[in-house]
Scaffold this motif. Sequence first.
Motif, PDB file in Angstrom:
ATOM      1  N   VAL A  39     -11.433 -96.504  92.946  1.00 47.36           N
ATOM      2  CA  VAL A  39     -11.070 -97.797  92.371  1.00 47.36           C
ATOM      3  C   VAL A  39     -12.338 -98.506  91.916  1.00 47.36           C
ATOM      4  N   ILE A  40     -12.241 -99.167  90.776  1.00 48.88           N
ATOM      5  CA  ILE A  40     -13.392 -99.825  90.154  1.00 48.88           C
ATOM      6  C   ILE A  40     -13.280-101.330  90.389  1.00 48.88           C
ATOM      7  N   THR A  41     -14.338-101.938  90.872  1.00 50.24           N
ATOM      8  CA  THR A  41     -14.307-103.332  91.302  1.00 50.24           C
ATOM      9  C   THR A  41     -14.077-104.299  90.149  1.00 50.24           C
ATOM     10  N   ALA A  42     -13.740-105.539  90.508  1.00 51.16           N
ATOM     11  CA  ALA A  42     -13.470-106.601  89.533  1.00 51.16           C
ATOM     12  C   ALA A  42     -14.742-107.327  89.100  1.00 51.16           C
TER      13      ALA A  42
ATOM     14  N   LEU B 106     -12.445 -93.963  97.007  1.00 50.69           N
ATOM     15  CA  LEU B 106     -13.824 -94.422  96.936  1.00 50.69           C
ATOM     16  C   LEU B 106     -13.894 -95.707  96.113  1.00 50.69           C
ATOM     17  N   VAL B 107     -14.984 -96.441  96.270  1.00 50.06           N
ATOM     18  CA  VAL B 107     -15.174 -97.700  95.564  1.00 50.06           C
ATOM     19  C   VAL B 107     -16.339 -97.567  94.585  1.00 50.06           C
ATOM     20  N   ALA B 108     -16.047 -97.851  93.319  1.00 46.80           N
ATOM     21  CA  ALA B 108     -17.067 -97.853  92.272  1.00 46.80           C
ATOM     22  C   ALA B 108     -17.352 -99.287  91.867  1.00 46.80           C
ATOM     23  N   ALA B 109     -18.593 -99.703  91.953  1.00 47.83           N
ATOM     24  CA  ALA B 109     -18.992-101.060  91.573  1.00 47.83           C
ATOM     25  C   ALA B 109     -19.165-101.134  90.065  1.00 47.83           C
ATOM     26  N   SER B 110     -18.343-101.957  89.415  1.00 48.40           N
ATOM     27  CA  SER B 110     -18.377-102.066  87.960  1.00 48.40           C
ATOM     28  C   SER B 110     -19.573-102.873  87.487  1.00 48.40           C
ATOM     29  N   VAL B 111     -20.315-102.311  86.553  1.00 48.05           N
ATOM     30  CA  VAL B 111     -21.407-103.000  85.873  1.00 48.05           C
ATOM     31  C   VAL B 111     -21.041-103.059  84.399  1.00 48.05           C
ATOM     32  N   GLY B 112     -20.527-104.209  83.971  1.00 50.16           N
ATOM     33  CA  GLY B 112     -20.164-104.369  82.576  1.00 50.16           C
ATOM     34  C   GLY B 112     -21.379-104.607  81.699  1.00 50.16           C
ATOM     35  N   PRO B 113     -21.228-104.512  80.387  1.00 53.39           N
ATOM     36  CA  PRO B 113     -22.357-104.622  79.460  1.00 53.39           C
ATOM     37  C   PRO B 113     -22.805-106.056  79.228  1.00 53.39           C
ATOM     38  N   TRP B 114     -23.970-106.206  78.655  1.00 51.68           N
ATOM     39  CA  TRP B 114     -24.500-107.520  78.297  1.00 51.68           C
ATOM     40  C   TRP B 114     -23.500-108.284  77.443  1.00 51.68           C
ATOM     41  N   GLY B 115     -22.896-107.616  76.499  1.00 56.11           N
ATOM     42  CA  GLY B 115     -21.982-108.280  75.585  1.00 56.11           C
ATOM     43  C   GLY B 115     -20.761-108.874  76.242  1.00 56.11           C
ATOM     44  N   ALA B 116     -20.402-108.396  77.432  1.00 55.28           N
ATOM     45  CA  ALA B 116     -19.200-108.905  78.092  1.00 55.28           C
ATOM     46  C   ALA B 116     -19.323-110.383  78.424  1.00 55.28           C
TER      47      ALA B 116
ATOM     48  N   ALA C 184     -26.446-103.838  97.288  1.00 55.94           N
ATOM     49  CA  ALA C 184     -26.484-104.307  98.670  1.00 55.94           C
ATOM     50  C   ALA C 184     -25.103-104.333  99.310  1.00 55.94           C
ATOM     51  N   ALA C 185     -24.060-104.437  98.501  1.00 50.05           N
ATOM     52  CA  ALA C 185     -22.688-104.445  99.021  1.00 50.05           C
ATOM     53  C   ALA C 185     -22.191-103.051  99.391  1.00 50.05           C
ATOM     54  N   GLU C 186     -22.975-102.045  99.096  1.00 51.64           N
ATOM     55  CA  GLU C 186     -22.743-100.666  99.537  1.00 51.64           C
ATOM     56  C   GLU C 186     -21.472-100.025  98.959  1.00 51.64           C
ATOM     57  N   PRO C 187     -21.366 -99.964  97.638  1.00 51.88           N
ATOM     58  CA  PRO C 187     -20.288 -99.184  97.036  1.00 51.88           C
ATOM     59  C   PRO C 187     -20.573 -97.695  97.204  1.00 51.88           C
TER      60      PRO C 187
END
Length: 294
Positions: free
Chosen positions: A61-64, A103-113, A145-148
């Motif tokens: 699952v991908i985080t919000a 598993l947990v995937a930490a979402s890193v969206g783009p600059w443009g978002a 640090a949140a440990e995904p």
Amino acid sequence: MTIVEQLAVGPLVLDGGLSTALEARGHDLSGLLWSARLLREAPDEIVAAHRGFVDAGAQVVITASYQASHAGYRAAGLTDVQCDADLDASVHLAREAAGDRALVAASVGPWGAHLADGSEYTGYPDVSRARLRDFHGRRLERLVAAEPDVVAVETIPEVLEAEVVVELLEELAPELPYWVSFSATEGARVTGGAPFAEAATVVGPSAVAVGVNCTAPQHVDALLESASASVPFVVYPNAGATYDARIKAWTADGTSTFPAATVQGWRDSGASLVGGCCGIDADGVRSIADAVSA
């Protein structure tokens, strides 16, 4: 097992469009922070949306946190401290929903978002490396640090931005697995214009996959055929609809499910992580899971 260990066994199923699930639950996500707004206003709804995908067969699952950036929070009248708290919460809420089933995937969206104007689908070639590092640095520190279990660098239109985020991850957490997925279009190109074959080369030693997301499904075959990567592909297309940045909504009809043969074709072309993005609901994830396991 870690994501590396699980991928050694076979392909994994990703979730679908978190915003799609939240909108189906009655939430208006048209504001600057999109689904990240609910991290503080309705955290139980975030958990419920994640859990719906896990129940449907999602193994990741991908985080919000896609829209959670310090620059974006300032534009919305919030503070850096509030952004930090929401970045932490995004991982913890996903973990609560996933339990020991995903598993947990930490979402890193783009600059443009953070502009909330659809820039991730057009690109921004004039944004400098220094500006990109400044934008991504602190949010990556908080998410790490949140440990995904893994970091999902997603919907990236520019090769330079992918390079910057990979550099930062290798500095901050060189052993943490990650994938990079680009927003892409016809002609086997990412939306910023570069060939996907070039973009696919940016990943470093901790990458578990490289690929595309929030891309119309009809473009995926050509994209995968165009590239040779050192890691497996990750593929999670949108429903094939058209995004209108003025009203912040998908306006053309798409499909909430992919044909089994299409999903199996992506798998056979080297995709070890397969799921859906905007417009793909829990039923769509269930069909993906069935196709991947067939």
